[in-house]
Design a protein around this motif. Sequence first.
Motif, PDB file in Angstrom:
ATOM      1  N   VAL A  36       0.933  -1.431  -0.104  1.00 57.81           N
ATOM      2  CA  VAL A  36       0.000   0.014  -0.004  1.00 57.81           C
ATOM      3  C   VAL A  36       0.985   1.168  -0.048  1.00 57.81           C
ATOM      4  CG1 VAL A  36      -0.233  -0.008   2.455  1.00 57.81           C
ATOM      5  CG2 VAL A  36      -2.068   1.214   0.933  1.00 57.81           C
ATOM      6  N   SER A  37       1.916   1.258   0.513  1.00 55.82           N
ATOM      7  CA  SER A  37       2.832   2.327   0.794  1.00 55.82           C
ATOM      8  C   SER A  37       3.492   2.824  -0.622  1.00 55.82           C
ATOM      9  CB  SER A  37       3.926   2.155   1.486  1.00 55.82           C
ATOM     10  OG  SER A  37       3.818   1.883   2.768  1.00 55.82           O
ATOM     11  N   LYS A  38       3.469   1.842  -1.608  1.00 57.15           N
ATOM     12  CA  LYS A  38       3.885   2.210  -2.973  1.00 57.15           C
ATOM     13  C   LYS A  38       2.565   2.643  -3.911  1.00 57.15           C
ATOM     14  CE  LYS A  38       7.250  -1.247  -2.524  1.00 57.15           C
ATOM     15  NZ  LYS A  38       7.886  -2.802  -3.152  1.00 57.15           N
ATOM     16  N   LEU A  39       1.425   2.556  -3.666  1.00 55.67           N
ATOM     17  CA  LEU A  39       0.203   3.110  -4.281  1.00 55.67           C
ATOM     18  C   LEU A  39       0.177   4.711  -4.134  1.00 55.67           C
ATOM     19  CD1 LEU A  39      -2.251   0.441  -3.405  1.00 55.67           C
ATOM     20  CD2 LEU A  39      -0.954   0.636  -5.430  1.00 55.67           C
ATOM     21  N   PRO A  40      -0.480   5.115  -5.626  1.00 54.58           N
ATOM     22  CA  PRO A  40      -0.398   6.726  -5.552  1.00 54.58           C
ATOM     23  C   PRO A  40      -1.563   6.992  -4.662  1.00 54.58           C
ATOM     24  CG  PRO A  40      -0.506   5.504  -7.846  1.00 54.58           C
ATOM     25  CD  PRO A  40      -0.463   4.427  -6.863  1.00 54.58           C
ATOM     26  N   VAL A  41      -1.543   8.143  -3.904  1.00 55.08           N
ATOM     27  CA  VAL A  41      -2.652   8.744  -2.946  1.00 55.08           C
ATOM     28  C   VAL A  41      -3.358   9.914  -4.072  1.00 55.08           C
ATOM     29  CG1 VAL A  41      -3.082  10.213  -1.108  1.00 55.08           C
ATOM     30  CG2 VAL A  41      -1.457   8.076  -1.201  1.00 55.08           C
ATOM     31  N   VAL A  42      -4.786   9.644  -4.386  1.00 53.82           N
ATOM     32  CA  VAL A  42      -5.524  10.294  -5.178  1.00 53.82           C
ATOM     33  C   VAL A  42      -6.605  11.216  -4.310  1.00 53.82           C
ATOM     34  CG1 VAL A  42      -5.168   8.915  -7.174  1.00 53.82           C
ATOM     35  CG2 VAL A  42      -7.208   8.372  -5.732  1.00 53.82           C
ATOM     36  N   SER A  43      -6.606  11.015  -3.035  1.00 50.31           N
ATOM     37  CA  SER A  43      -7.511  11.734  -2.007  1.00 50.31           C
ATOM     38  C   SER A  43      -6.953  11.869  -0.845  1.00 50.31           C
ATOM     39  CB  SER A  43      -8.867  10.955  -1.992  1.00 50.31           C
ATOM     40  OG  SER A  43      -9.773  11.567  -1.079  1.00 50.31           O
ATOM     41  N   VAL A  44      -6.790  13.015  -0.186  1.00 49.05           N
ATOM     42  CA  VAL A  44      -6.157  13.468   1.114  1.00 49.05           C
ATOM     43  C   VAL A  44      -7.148  13.646   2.134  1.00 49.05           C
ATOM     44  CG1 VAL A  44      -4.632  15.168   1.902  1.00 49.05           C
ATOM     45  CG2 VAL A  44      -4.212  14.494  -0.385  1.00 49.05           C
ATOM     46  N   THR A  45      -8.179  14.537   1.958  1.00 48.67           N
ATOM     47  CA  THR A  45      -8.950  14.840   3.266  1.00 48.67           C
ATOM     48  C   THR A  45     -10.260  14.019   3.535  1.00 48.67           C
ATOM     49  OG1 THR A  45     -10.427  16.421   2.092  1.00 48.67           O
ATOM     50  CG2 THR A  45      -8.373  17.029   2.990  1.00 48.67           C
ATOM     51  N   GLY A  46     -10.487  13.241   2.305  1.00 46.66           N
ATOM     52  CA  GLY A  46     -11.973  12.175   2.545  1.00 46.66           C
ATOM     53  C   GLY A  46     -12.985  12.922   1.791  1.00 46.66           C
ATOM     54  N   GLU A  47     -13.015  14.209   1.436  1.00 45.30           N
ATOM     55  CA  GLU A  47     -13.901  14.695   0.637  1.00 45.30           C
ATOM     56  C   GLU A  47     -13.277  15.415  -0.813  1.00 45.30           C
ATOM     57  OE1 GLU A  47     -16.989  14.703   0.629  1.00 45.30           O
ATOM     58  OE2 GLU A  47     -17.658  14.415   2.624  1.00 45.30           O
ATOM     59  N   ASP A  48     -12.244  15.346  -0.916  1.00 42.04           N
ATOM     60  CA  ASP A  48     -11.428  15.603  -2.181  1.00 42.04           C
ATOM     61  C   ASP A  48     -10.992  14.487  -3.001  1.00 42.04           C
ATOM     62  OD1 ASP A  48      -9.257  14.800  -0.478  1.00 42.04           O
ATOM     63  OD2 ASP A  48      -7.998  16.021  -1.709  1.00 42.04           O
ATOM     64  N   ALA A  49     -10.701  14.870  -4.283  1.00 40.62           N
ATOM     65  CA  ALA A  49     -10.287  13.596  -5.091  1.00 40.62           C
ATOM     66  C   ALA A  49      -9.243  14.438  -6.319  1.00 40.62           C
ATOM     67  CB  ALA A  49     -11.102  12.637  -5.528  1.00 40.62           C
ATOM     68  N   ASN A  50      -8.179  13.842  -6.501  1.00 42.44           N
ATOM     69  CA  ASN A  50      -7.300  14.413  -7.584  1.00 42.44           C
ATOM     70  C   ASN A  50      -8.066  13.696  -9.054  1.00 42.44           C
ATOM     71  OD1 ASN A  50      -5.592  14.852  -9.947  1.00 42.44           O
ATOM     72  ND2 ASN A  50      -3.625  14.983  -8.388  1.00 42.44           N
ATOM     73  N   LEU A  51      -9.064  14.464  -9.540  1.00 47.20           N
ATOM     74  CA  LEU A  51      -9.891  13.857 -10.593  1.00 47.20           C
ATOM     75  C   LEU A  51      -8.988  13.663 -11.719  1.00 47.20           C
ATOM     76  CD1 LEU A  51     -12.778  13.014 -11.651  1.00 47.20           C
ATOM     77  CD2 LEU A  51     -13.090  15.434 -12.330  1.00 47.20           C
ATOM     78  N   GLU A  52      -8.025  14.471 -12.074  1.00 49.88           N
ATOM     79  CA  GLU A  52      -7.169  14.151 -13.325  1.00 49.88           C
ATOM     80  C   GLU A  52      -6.343  13.165 -13.044  1.00 49.88           C
ATOM     81  OE1 GLU A  52      -3.388  16.601 -15.648  1.00 49.88           O
ATOM     82  OE2 GLU A  52      -4.845  17.572 -14.016  1.00 49.88           O
ATOM     83  N   LYS A  53      -5.759  12.873 -11.996  1.00 52.48           N
ATOM     84  CA  LYS A  53      -4.986  11.616 -11.789  1.00 52.48           C
ATOM     85  C   LYS A  53      -5.821  10.398 -11.725  1.00 52.48           C
ATOM     86  CE  LYS A  53      -1.294   9.061 -10.403  1.00 52.48           C
ATOM     87  NZ  LYS A  53      -0.257   8.930 -11.291  1.00 52.48           N
ATOM     88  N   ILE A  54      -7.057  10.249 -11.289  1.00 49.04           N
ATOM     89  CA  ILE A  54      -7.754   9.467 -11.200  1.00 49.04           C
ATOM     90  C   ILE A  54      -7.969   8.796 -12.733  1.00 49.04           C
ATOM     91  CG2 ILE A  54     -10.268   8.404 -10.787  1.00 49.04           C
ATOM     92  CD1 ILE A  54      -9.999  10.044  -8.213  1.00 49.04           C
ATOM     93  N   MET A  55      -8.535   9.944 -13.575  1.00 46.19           N
ATOM     94  CA  MET A  55      -8.824   9.624 -14.951  1.00 46.19           C
ATOM     95  C   MET A  55      -7.473   9.032 -15.642  1.00 46.19           C
ATOM     96  SD  MET A  55     -11.354  13.143 -15.626  1.00 46.19           S
ATOM     97  CE  MET A  55     -11.646  12.579 -17.387  1.00 46.19           C
ATOM     98  N   GLU A  56      -6.299   9.421 -15.414  1.00 47.49           N
ATOM     99  CA  GLU A  56      -5.201   8.954 -15.978  1.00 47.49           C
ATOM    100  C   GLU A  56      -5.049   7.517 -15.609  1.00 47.49           C
ATOM    101  OE1 GLU A  56      -1.665  10.881 -14.584  1.00 47.49           O
ATOM    102  OE2 GLU A  56      -2.329  13.006 -15.617  1.00 47.49           O
ATOM    103  N   LEU A  57      -5.372   7.058 -14.562  1.00 50.69           N
ATOM    104  CA  LEU A  57      -5.536   5.736 -14.187  1.00 50.69           C
ATOM    105  C   LEU A  57      -6.423   4.677 -14.845  1.00 50.69           C
ATOM    106  CD1 LEU A  57      -4.419   5.980 -10.357  1.00 50.69           C
ATOM    107  CD2 LEU A  57      -2.877   5.369 -12.051  1.00 50.69           C
TER     108      LEU A  57
END
Length: 360
Positions: A97-118
């Motif tokens: 798990v430590s090697k996986l990308p983090v795409v959400s930080v606060t619980g109510e946010d998300a890095n939409l661009e990164k999610i779409m890339e994946l």
Amino acid sequence: MVKTKKLFFSVCWPFLLISAFLSINIHAFSALSREKITIKDSLNRQVEVRVPAQRIICLQPELLRILVALDEGERVLAVDRFPVRYDHLAKIIFPEVSKLPVVSVTGEDANLEKIMELNPDLVLVSPSELNLTQNLSRKLNCPVISLSSSGRIDRLLEEIEILARLTGKEQRGEELKNFLVAGLESLKQKLNRPGLKKPRVYLSFWGSLLRSPVNYQPVELAGGLNLTSQIKPIHQGSDTAVLKLETLLSWNPDLILVHGLYPPEERKITVQQILTDPGLQYLKAVQEKKVFYTFGFWYWWDPALVLVECYYLAWLFHPEEMSGVDLMVEGEKSFKKFYGQEGLFKALCDRIKAHEWFKK
């Protein structure tokens, strides 16, 4: 030489185009060739999903642990910050798990661009993050499913079944469900004594004396009464109630359980603080020194830990009925069943210093 190059490209170029086209469309073709099922999630939404899901973004740590227990951790493309930064258990059962990308930080946010890339074909979220669920559902071209057990065993069993269907691991899911049900039935038989008195229990969770779970079924399964069950949660999808001190004092619980699924240095409230707080000396639990740590859930449950906690709480509430139970043995058995390795429960107890709890 120039003529040779031109001849090469004139011959090979069509094949290169075909290869690129196939590469781009293979994921879409794979998705279309899979069966489509409908899942009812914890927000009562009907969500269509093609199964088995191949590329999963998991922003709900309880679901991540279940995926690992189903031997499907490798399908997870990205996670939220919690299992990487705060979840000491996740690093024990799933070091990757430590090697996986983090795409959400606060619980109510998300890095939409990164999610779409994946390019996921499934995103898993928590119903406690209602806005996140709604935003991702609107903006992504893949299903978004919101699930949590919310402190209830029946919902945890349902989650295991749903994730097993989503990943094509129905047999493994059934095996895990049967293990949990059999363990709980065994506990029920141990506590099957007429007239068994149920202690009135208050749970102090999430680093605050006055934050408490509305649903926490291990208390009932262990032969106790969760006092907070009479309070409404703070919002839809949440299991948290916030009390006034006057309410806690009026309840005057027989026993207080303090959230202990942290290393000692990270605990914001401790058993000792409650026992020595001048404003709490009136409480029966404080007077009789019946204030104990428990595992609790932190961003929902770990499926292997649920059964262990039921046994542990029964041991606290009804020591005579549980006198022949070795909690470390039960813990190791449960963790090995779910995660396939020896020593994982001991590693967790070492990390959060839980061994002392079993000495009571």
